[in-house]
Design a protein around this motif. Structure first.
Motif, PDB file in Angstrom:
ATOM      1  N   PHE A 170      55.010  41.488  38.363  1.00  0.00           N
ATOM      2  CA  PHE A 170      53.599  41.444  37.960  1.00  0.00           C
ATOM      3  C   PHE A 170      53.269  40.093  37.355  1.00  0.00           C
ATOM      4  CE2 PHE A 170      55.992  43.303  34.456  1.00  0.00           C
ATOM      5  CZ  PHE A 170      55.548  42.607  33.348  1.00  0.00           C
ATOM      6  N   THR A 171      51.975  39.868  37.159  1.00  0.00           N
ATOM      7  CA  THR A 171      51.465  38.604  36.650  1.00  0.00           C
ATOM      8  C   THR A 171      50.811  38.819  35.301  1.00  0.00           C
ATOM      9  OG1 THR A 171      51.017  37.929  38.922  1.00  0.00           O
ATOM     10  CG2 THR A 171      49.928  36.671  37.192  1.00  0.00           C
ATOM     11  N   VAL A 172      50.997  37.877  34.397  1.00  0.00           N
ATOM     12  CA  VAL A 172      50.326  37.891  33.097  1.00  0.00           C
ATOM     13  C   VAL A 172      49.286  36.784  33.104  1.00  0.00           C
ATOM     14  CG1 VAL A 172      50.594  37.633  30.602  1.00  0.00           C
ATOM     15  CG2 VAL A 172      52.388  38.763  31.939  1.00  0.00           C
ATOM     16  N   ILE A 173      48.049  37.127  32.782  1.00  0.00           N
ATOM     17  CA  ILE A 173      46.961  36.154  32.750  1.00  0.00           C
ATOM     18  C   ILE A 173      46.194  36.295  31.443  1.00  0.00           C
ATOM     19  CG2 ILE A 173      46.668  35.977  35.246  1.00  0.00           C
ATOM     20  CD1 ILE A 173      44.579  38.108  35.153  1.00  0.00           C
ATOM     21  N   ALA A 174      45.311  35.359  31.188  1.00  0.00           N
ATOM     22  CA  ALA A 174      44.501  35.421  29.973  1.00  0.00           C
ATOM     23  C   ALA A 174      43.660  36.686  29.993  1.00  0.00           C
ATOM     24  CB  ALA A 174      43.611  34.185  29.862  1.00  0.00           C
ATOM     25  N   GLY A 175      43.614  37.377  28.859  1.00  0.00           N
ATOM     26  CA  GLY A 175      42.990  38.693  28.804  1.00  0.00           C
ATOM     27  C   GLY A 175      41.518  38.711  29.085  1.00  0.00           C
ATOM     28  N   THR A 176      40.809  37.634  28.832  1.00  0.00           N
ATOM     29  CA  THR A 176      39.355  37.641  28.992  1.00  0.00           C
ATOM     30  C   THR A 176      38.904  37.240  30.381  1.00  0.00           C
ATOM     31  OG1 THR A 176      39.269  35.364  28.174  1.00  0.00           O
ATOM     32  CG2 THR A 176      38.937  37.119  26.562  1.00  0.00           C
ATOM     33  N   THR A 177      39.883  36.967  31.286  1.00  0.00           N
ATOM     34  CA  THR A 177      39.481  36.560  32.632  1.00  0.00           C
ATOM     35  C   THR A 177      39.127  37.747  33.504  1.00  0.00           C
ATOM     36  OG1 THR A 177      41.752  36.635  33.432  1.00  0.00           O
ATOM     37  CG2 THR A 177      40.963  34.533  32.557  1.00  0.00           C
TER      38      THR A 177
ATOM     39  N   LEU B  62      46.182  38.745  26.371  1.00  0.00           N
ATOM     40  CA  LEU B  62      46.774  38.689  27.694  1.00  0.00           C
ATOM     41  C   LEU B  62      46.539  39.995  28.426  1.00  0.00           C
ATOM     42  CD1 LEU B  62      50.260  37.061  26.881  1.00  0.00           C
ATOM     43  CD2 LEU B  62      48.194  35.898  27.668  1.00  0.00           C
ATOM     44  N   SER B  63      46.451  39.924  29.716  1.00  0.00           N
ATOM     45  CA  SER B  63      46.375  41.126  30.543  1.00  0.00           C
ATOM     46  C   SER B  63      47.351  40.970  31.692  1.00  0.00           C
ATOM     47  CB  SER B  63      44.948  41.349  31.071  1.00  0.00           C
ATOM     48  OG  SER B  63      44.563  40.276  31.909  1.00  0.00           O
TER      49      SER B  63
END
Length: 415
Positions: free
Chosen positions: A57-64, A267-268
């Protein structure tokens, strides 16, 4: 003679018939067990093959609002889109790496560049740039006549290329900051090959390899070292996303939830489902075929037991009449016949398990079916025993019922 001893003795009165019955049941049990071992091994092997190197899985900035998983953007999250995206502090990579269940965590920086421009100016992922595949005019806005294709640029350490589904098709991986690899589609579009040079942000890079990901966006791109792209784009110590691979035996979805709970609103995560769903659909078809063969084996096993026990009851009609005449109840007669059927099936199950395991081990060791390791489990062996018990009960019910319906006087006259 004890009741249990009588049951055992009755089974071996006609050894040939009993052995043939045991063989029939054993083949059914062996088939069920063998299919279970191979199907389970196929599921494990297929999953390992599909996720051998790729991130889970991928971790990205939570607000994106999330981005593509490894299948969505070759393991990446959202590239710089309209209005840009938030970047992540690179320290988060080492923090996530320390979380229990994480095998590997790798930072990735993604940006876009117009390779048609003379200067090839690299655009920061946090700036307002067009996504790969969009068209812009000469000055970067939408145009009617002079359309330009944006190319993606990915910064990632060469040791982590597999996490991003990047497969080298020609040449080698980059080993220094002045080397890059180029996607097959980009190489075709720009007429570039291994050994050629390419200019990015007024700096010349040598193309040392070509790659494929199966993703249109990334196959029209260039990959270089993470530190170099950070330097070119001015995004020092920041990344676009983090690729995470879970350790063997760790559920990726649960691990993703743990990371989100550790960094709430910061993060999401986005799991890759499409590839796994395709694999699961294929395995469901295989399992359906396996179940069809299993049902056929059950049917044949049941018929074998019924025929064997009916023949046994017919041959012992006079004996059953004598037992009834001396006071045996229908319940006792029923128990004896069912007991014989169950014992015969359990003995056959042991033989079937030995046959099934031996055949699968021979197939595995001789590599007749390559890439599949048998998936042994206690549950599978218990299922094989349960099948044997089921066959014993089903196969013995009618013969036992028939024995209880015999009239003592008629049975005694039977020749």
């Amino acid at each position: 003679m004890k009741f249990r001893s009588l049951i055992i003795k009755n089974i071996f009165r006609n050894k040939t018939r009993s052995l043939l019955a045991m063989l029939g049941i054993a083949i059914g049990v062996a088939t069920i067990l063998g299919l279970g071992l191979v199907t389970g091994g196929l599921a494990t092997s297929a999953q390992q093959a599909l996720t051998a190197d790729a991130a889970d899985f991928t971790v990205i900035a939570g607000t994106t609002g999330g981005g593509g998983g490894p299948d969505g953007a070759s393991g990446g999250g959202a590239p710089g889109g309209q209005g840009g995206q938030q970047l992540i502090n690179q320290t988060k990579v080492s923090e996530i790496q320390q979380i229990s269940g994480v095998q590997t965590a790798a930072g990735v920086l993604r940006t876009n560049v117009d390779l048609n421009e003379t200067s090839n100016t690299t655009n920061s992922t946090s700036s307002s740039t067009s996504t790969s595949g969009s068209t812009t005019g000469p000055s970067g806005g939408s145009g009617q006549g002079n359309f330009r294709m944006m190319y993606s640029v990915i910064g990632i350490e060469s040791s982590n290329l597999g996490l991003d589904d990047i497969v080298i098709t020609n040449g080698t991986v980059f080993s220094s900051d002045n080397q890059v690899i180029i996607g097959e589609m980009a190489a075709q579009s720009l007429n570039k090959t291994v050994g050629d040079s390419i200019v990015l942000s007024n700096q010349t890079f040598t193309i040392v390899g070509t790659y494929e990901t199966g993703n249109f966006q990334d196959d029209r791109g260039i990959v270089m070292s993470l530190g170099k792209l950070q330097s070119l784009s001015g995004n020092t110590d920041t990344i676009s996303l983090i690729l995470v691979k879970a350790t063997n035996g760790t559920d990726a979805s649960s691990l993703a939830d743990i990371i989100e709970s550790k960094y709430p609103n910061e993060l999401s995560t986005s799991t890759s489902l499409s590839g796994m769903e395709r694999m699961n659909n294929g395995l469901e078809i295989i399992e359906s075929g396996s179940w069809a063969v299993t049902l056929l084996a059950l049917l044949i096993g049941s018929i074998v037991v019924v025929v064997t026990m009916v023949k046994s009851v017919v041959e012992r009609t006079r004996e059953i009449g004598v037992l009834k005449a001396i006071g045996w109840t229908n319940k006792r007669i029923l128990t004896m016949i069912l007991g014989e059927s169950l014992l015969l099936s359990l003995m056959a199950a042991i033989v079937g398990i030995i046959i099934g395991v031996s055949v699968v081990e021979i197939i595995s060791s001789t590599q007749i079916i390559r890439g599949i390791e048998p998936a042994f489990s206690a549950i599978l062996f218990l299922e094989a025993l349960a099948v044997a018990i089921f066959l014993g009960i089903i196969g013995g019910i009618y013969p036992a019922y028939r024995a209880t319906r015999l009239s003592p006087t008629e049975a005694l006259r039977y020749e």
